[in-house]
Scaffold this active site. Sequence first.
Site, short mmCIF file in Angstrom:
data_model
loop_
_atom_site.label_atom_id
_atom_site.label_comp_id
_atom_site.label_asym_id
_atom_site.label_seq_id
_atom_site.Cartn_x
_atom_site.Cartn_y
_atom_site.Cartn_z
N GLY A 1 0.81 -1.21 0.00
CA GLY A 1 0.00 0.00 0.00
C GLY A 1 0.84 1.26 0.00
O GLY A 1 1.91 1.33 -0.62
N SER A 2 0.38 2.24 0.73
CA SER A 2 1.01 3.56 0.68
C SER A 2 2.40 3.61 1.30
O SER A 2 3.13 4.57 1.10
CB SER A 2 0.11 4.60 1.35
OG SER A 2 -1.05 4.79 0.59
N THR A 3 2.79 2.58 2.08
CA THR A 3 4.16 2.59 2.59
C THR A 3 5.17 2.49 1.45
O THR A 3 6.32 2.91 1.58
CB THR A 3 4.40 1.43 3.59
OG1 THR A 3 4.17 0.18 2.94
CG2 THR A 3 3.49 1.57 4.79
N PHE A 4 4.75 1.94 0.31
CA PHE A 4 5.65 1.85 -0.85
C PHE A 4 5.92 3.22 -1.46
O PHE A 4 6.85 3.37 -2.25
CB PHE A 4 5.06 0.91 -1.90
CG PHE A 4 6.02 0.57 -3.01
CD1 PHE A 4 7.01 -0.39 -2.82
CD2 PHE A 4 5.95 1.21 -4.24
CE1 PHE A 4 7.90 -0.70 -3.83
CE2 PHE A 4 6.84 0.90 -5.27
CZ PHE A 4 7.82 -0.06 -5.05
N LYS A 5 5.13 4.21 -1.09
CA LYS A 5 5.36 5.56 -1.62
C LYS A 5 6.71 6.12 -1.20
O LYS A 5 7.22 7.05 -1.82
CB LYS A 5 4.22 6.48 -1.18
CG LYS A 5 2.89 6.13 -1.84
CD LYS A 5 1.72 6.90 -1.25
CE LYS A 5 0.40 6.44 -1.89
NZ LYS A 5 -0.78 7.06 -1.27
#
Length: 485
Positions: A215-219
Amino acid sequence: MTRHIRYAAAFCALLLAALLVNAARIQVVQAGAYDGNPANRRQDFARYGQPRGDILVGGRPVTGSKDTGEHLRYERTYAQGPLYAPVTGFSSQVYGTTFLEHAADGTLSGTDPMLSPFPLWNDLTRARSPGGDVVTTLDPAAQQAAFRALGNRRGAVAAIEPATGRILALVSTPSYDPGALSGNGPAVTRSWLGLNGDPNKPMLNRAVRQTYPPGSTFKVVTAAAALDAGVITSVDAPTRSPDPYTLPGTTTALRNGSGGCANASLRKAFERSCNTVFAKLGVDVGVTDMASTAHAFGFNDTDLRIPYSVAQSTFDTSVDRAQLALSSIGQYNTRATPLQMAMVSAAVANGGQVREPYLVERTTTARGATVSTAGATPARQAMYPSTAMRLRELMRDVVEHGTGVNAAIPGATVGGKTGTAQHGVDNSGTPYAWFVSWAQGDQDPEPKVAVAVVVEDAAAHRRDITGGGMAAPIARAVMRAVLGS
């Protein structure tokens, strides 16, 4: 008469020579086959005829050996078994070994030649050295904090020391007691069948053997790729990102969970976790540079061992532009273990350098003499130091006045990134709540810990499941324990 005696003597000598040749054939040529024959119990009697060496955490053994008085004399015991099961694994007289019990079996069982001052003598006499010990890198306070904070929820925590790669905590829940599998009686079989039939999969090591959409942790990775490639030159400049964003080559509109994302700067987009901004950034960077940056962080690495194997975290390199947009926000085929996401956070904290994580500090003989040591491996540069510095600033903003405020620790500098990962057919599954972070005490010269937390079954209404609400408090507990110790 003398001639007959000579014939008899020659015949006896021939029989003796044949006997010696046959004995040599059995004991030398075919020794391996006999040793490996399932009907030969000598190896089992020797293996369990002496106490097994111990696995140590914080200088204290978390394993032991119990004398049963049976043919297979010693059974494995575990102190706080469920707490350390993802690290120790089990050593079973029926079902073999897993995790550290397997990876360090030579040391623990006494068969490693390095344990003996005269290994050739052991080979000739088939003697075994006393089992050696395995000293882990774990911080017992961090391990206990992670286990308590996860509680009854399905999930995992991985914490590492950014500057060295030492694993400080590795927790997976729900867990189990490895001691239930140690012996060979009917209770062991019942425990084995029950554990394997449990739908919650207590023997699955979610911290290193399970991958999730991050999810957004990959940002964090996408932002690093955009800054390194020069697609973003100022974290405060508008990004020319529409809201909603139509995925390239499709009519599908990607939207955000919060407002204020249209043309948001990288700083604001990171703080508000704007899907539209990061999806467009991934497309602008391109699949080649995105894949290169992901690989530098550790994605698509098939050889990572700590020393037991770790599931491969993946970033798909065969994608079209729409798929690349989704991959860049941690969806589509992007998958990561909690340990991998802890490595991402650690790289930010460590000036852009990734250290391979490791779990064993050293191995020793039964008397405490060091046999081998681990130590930090050479660093791999995942991003420019200037990029890491900017990302540290952005992650601090998330904790100080963004979606990660639940990770704040008084008297420490904390950076983090939240994530809520959709999964299942048409995203019908309960979202995974993620949080990745690092922490540095006010008196510390550098960050002391990097953490990744995933919660599978967040007990809340679907729309209220967020990394900041569910996972950040768990990460805070682990970071506080490390800073305190």
